[in-house]
Design a protein around this motif. Structure first.
Motif, mmCIF file in Angstrom:
data_model
loop_
_atom_site.group_PDB
_atom_site.id
_atom_site.type_symbol
_atom_site.label_atom_id
_atom_site.label_comp_id
_atom_site.label_asym_id
_atom_site.label_seq_id
_atom_site.Cartn_x
_atom_site.Cartn_y
_atom_site.Cartn_z
ATOM 1 N N LEU B 191 0.793 -1.220 0.000
ATOM 2 C CA LEU B 191 0.000 0.000 0.000
ATOM 3 C C LEU B 191 0.832 1.281 0.000
ATOM 4 O O LEU B 191 0.277 2.380 0.009
ATOM 5 C CB LEU B 191 -0.938 0.005 1.215
ATOM 6 C CG LEU B 191 -2.008 -1.095 1.217
ATOM 7 C CD1 LEU B 191 -2.794 -1.088 2.517
ATOM 8 C CD2 LEU B 191 -2.963 -0.942 0.037
ATOM 9 N N GLY B 192 2.151 1.121 -0.001
ATOM 10 C CA GLY B 192 3.012 2.318 0.001
ATOM 11 C C GLY B 192 2.910 3.079 1.313
ATOM 12 O O GLY B 192 2.939 4.311 1.329
ATOM 13 N N LEU B 193 2.782 2.355 2.419
ATOM 14 C CA LEU B 193 2.700 2.992 3.736
ATOM 15 C C LEU B 193 3.893 2.557 4.581
ATOM 16 O O LEU B 193 4.441 1.474 4.370
ATOM 17 C CB LEU B 193 1.424 2.546 4.466
ATOM 18 C CG LEU B 193 0.072 2.885 3.852
ATOM 19 C CD1 LEU B 193 -1.041 2.155 4.607
ATOM 20 C CD2 LEU B 193 -0.170 4.386 3.894
ATOM 21 N N SER B 194 4.248 3.379 5.567
ATOM 22 C CA SER B 194 5.295 2.949 6.495
ATOM 23 C C SER B 194 4.716 1.860 7.402
ATOM 24 O O SER B 194 3.495 1.759 7.561
ATOM 25 C CB SER B 194 5.757 4.132 7.348
ATOM 26 O OG SER B 194 4.710 4.514 8.220
ATOM 27 N N VAL B 195 5.608 1.069 7.994
ATOM 28 C CA VAL B 195 5.137 0.010 8.907
ATOM 29 C C VAL B 195 4.371 0.641 10.071
ATOM 30 O O VAL B 195 3.345 0.132 10.515
ATOM 31 C CB VAL B 195 6.329 -0.825 9.436
ATOM 32 C CG1 VAL B 195 5.868 -1.842 10.468
ATOM 33 C CG2 VAL B 195 7.004 -1.551 8.283
ATOM 34 N N LEU B 196 4.861 1.787 10.525
ATOM 35 C CA LEU B 196 4.196 2.489 11.632
ATOM 36 C C LEU B 196 2.765 2.866 11.248
ATOM 37 O O LEU B 196 1.826 2.713 12.035
ATOM 38 C CB LEU B 196 5.001 3.749 11.977
ATOM 39 C CG LEU B 196 4.884 4.267 13.392
ATOM 40 C CD1 LEU B 196 5.391 3.237 14.388
ATOM 41 C CD2 LEU B 196 5.655 5.576 13.523
ATOM 42 N N ALA B 197 2.617 3.350 10.026
ATOM 43 C CA ALA B 197 1.275 3.747 9.555
ATOM 44 C C ALA B 197 0.359 2.528 9.438
ATOM 45 O O ALA B 197 -0.828 2.587 9.773
ATOM 46 C CB ALA B 197 1.381 4.463 8.212
ATOM 47 N N VAL B 198 0.920 1.410 8.965
ATOM 48 C CA VAL B 198 0.123 0.178 8.857
ATOM 49 C C VAL B 198 -0.363 -0.237 10.242
ATOM 50 O O VAL B 198 -1.545 -0.516 10.453
ATOM 51 C CB VAL B 198 0.934 -0.974 8.230
ATOM 52 C CG1 VAL B 198 0.176 -2.296 8.321
ATOM 53 C CG2 VAL B 198 1.277 -0.665 6.779
ATOM 54 N N LYS B 199 0.554 -0.247 11.205
ATOM 55 C CA LYS B 199 0.189 -0.668 12.561
ATOM 56 C C LYS B 199 -0.879 0.265 13.138
ATOM 57 O O LYS B 199 -1.822 -0.183 13.778
ATOM 58 C CB LYS B 199 1.420 -0.633 13.466
ATOM 59 C CG LYS B 199 2.379 -1.769 13.259
ATOM 60 C CD LYS B 199 3.487 -1.646 14.285
ATOM 61 C CE LYS B 199 4.577 -2.664 14.082
ATOM 62 N NZ LYS B 199 5.683 -2.464 15.017
#
Lengths: 71, 222
Positions: B191-199
């Motif tokens: 999704l082109g997101l940082s891992v932090l954003a996913v979490k």
């Protein structure tokens, strides 16, 4: 540059329910560093509200997985 | 190492690999995509689709919640694999690339249709006192009683409705995590997101679903 390697996970304090709630996902996926994990568990021992929140959060994950996979 | 030869015939380009068709069907996803990219191999495309059609459809259906849209996503993604096989980086995992194509298509379809309204998750997040403790106490542990108190079909309906109230991206994060079992870094790549954003998105979506269930059971969301 030589030196002490940076720790990827910093020790986080778990003094309140707000702290514990913010770490739920990482606690369940076993991503917390040992120190923070132990802080988290200590909080659970004295906080029935967070235990209830944790159990219902886990139950929600379980139901979501089960019902979304069925169809 | 396999060798590939190309022959033209009345049907266009024909790709021959020094393998029987059976062997070609044993080729890795990445090698099949290379055949599509370099030789426009429709046989390789068909093999890829045999392997992934169901997964593409299932993921698209969970994101769009509409069978016709999911079918359209399958068609569109099939074409995109054929057209854009050259953009696949061989050092990355094929499934990650494929999930990116599927979720991009499904999310863009939802945005075009603007069929749904998303709710503010903030209204369903737990509330805390100034000292950081739960504002609504006691928090009730309904985990052992939910299935006794509410019929299975009703639980399913609550979860499905709540899923539809999530934004397309949050819903996609939940689908990729809970159904497809991708790791958070994998979801980030898709999704082109940082891992932090996913979490962050996954955690808030889970708390939202939890609150929806709690309210239906007659308890406080928090």
């Amino acid at each position: 540059m030589a030196g002490r390697p940076k720790s990827k996970n910093k020790l986080k304090t778990v003094e309140t329910c707000r702290d514990a709630t913010s770490l739920l996902l990482e606690f369940l996926s076993e991503e917390l560093d040992p120190g923070t994990n132990s802080e988290f568990e200590k909080h659970l021992q004295i906080c029935p509200d967070c235990v209830a929140f944790l159990n219902t959060y886990k139950k929600t994950m379980e139901l979501t997985k089960s019902f979304l996979r069925e169809n | 190492m396999n060798t590939v030869s190309i022959k033209s015939n009345e049907h266009g380009i024909n790709v021959n690999v020094d393998q029987s068709p059976t062997d070609l069907s044993k080729g890795s996803d990445e090698s099949l995509v290379r055949l599509i990219a370099e030789f426009r191999s429709e046989e390789a495309l068909a093999l890829i689709l045999d392997r992934y059609r169901e997964r593409i459809y299932r993921t698209a259906l969970k994101v769009t919640n509409n069978h016709n849209d999911a079918e359209d996503v399958v068609q569109e993604v099939s074409l995109t694999i054929y057209r854009k096989a050259h953009s696949f980086r061989t050092d990355s995992k094929f499934s990650t690339w494929l999930y990116r194509l599927v979720t991009n298509e499904a999310i863009s379809r939802l945005r075009k249709i603007k069929r749904e309204r998303t709710v503010s998750l903030d209204d369903y997040m737990p509330r805390f006192e100034d000292d950081g403790h739960h504002a609504e106490r006691p928090v009730v542990d309904w985990s052992q009683e939910v299935e006794k108190k509410v019929a299975e079909k009703e639980i399913q309906s609550i979860i499905e409705k709540a899923m539809q109230e999530l934004s397309p991206i949050d819903r996609t994060v939940v689908v990729l995590s809970e159904i497809e079992e991708l790791t958070n870094p994998e979801i980030g790549k898709v999704l082109g997101l940082s891992v932090l954003a996913v979490k962050g998105r996954l955690h808030r979506a889970r708390m939202f679903l939890r609150a929806k269930l709690a309210v239906q059971l007659g308890y406080q969301a928090g």
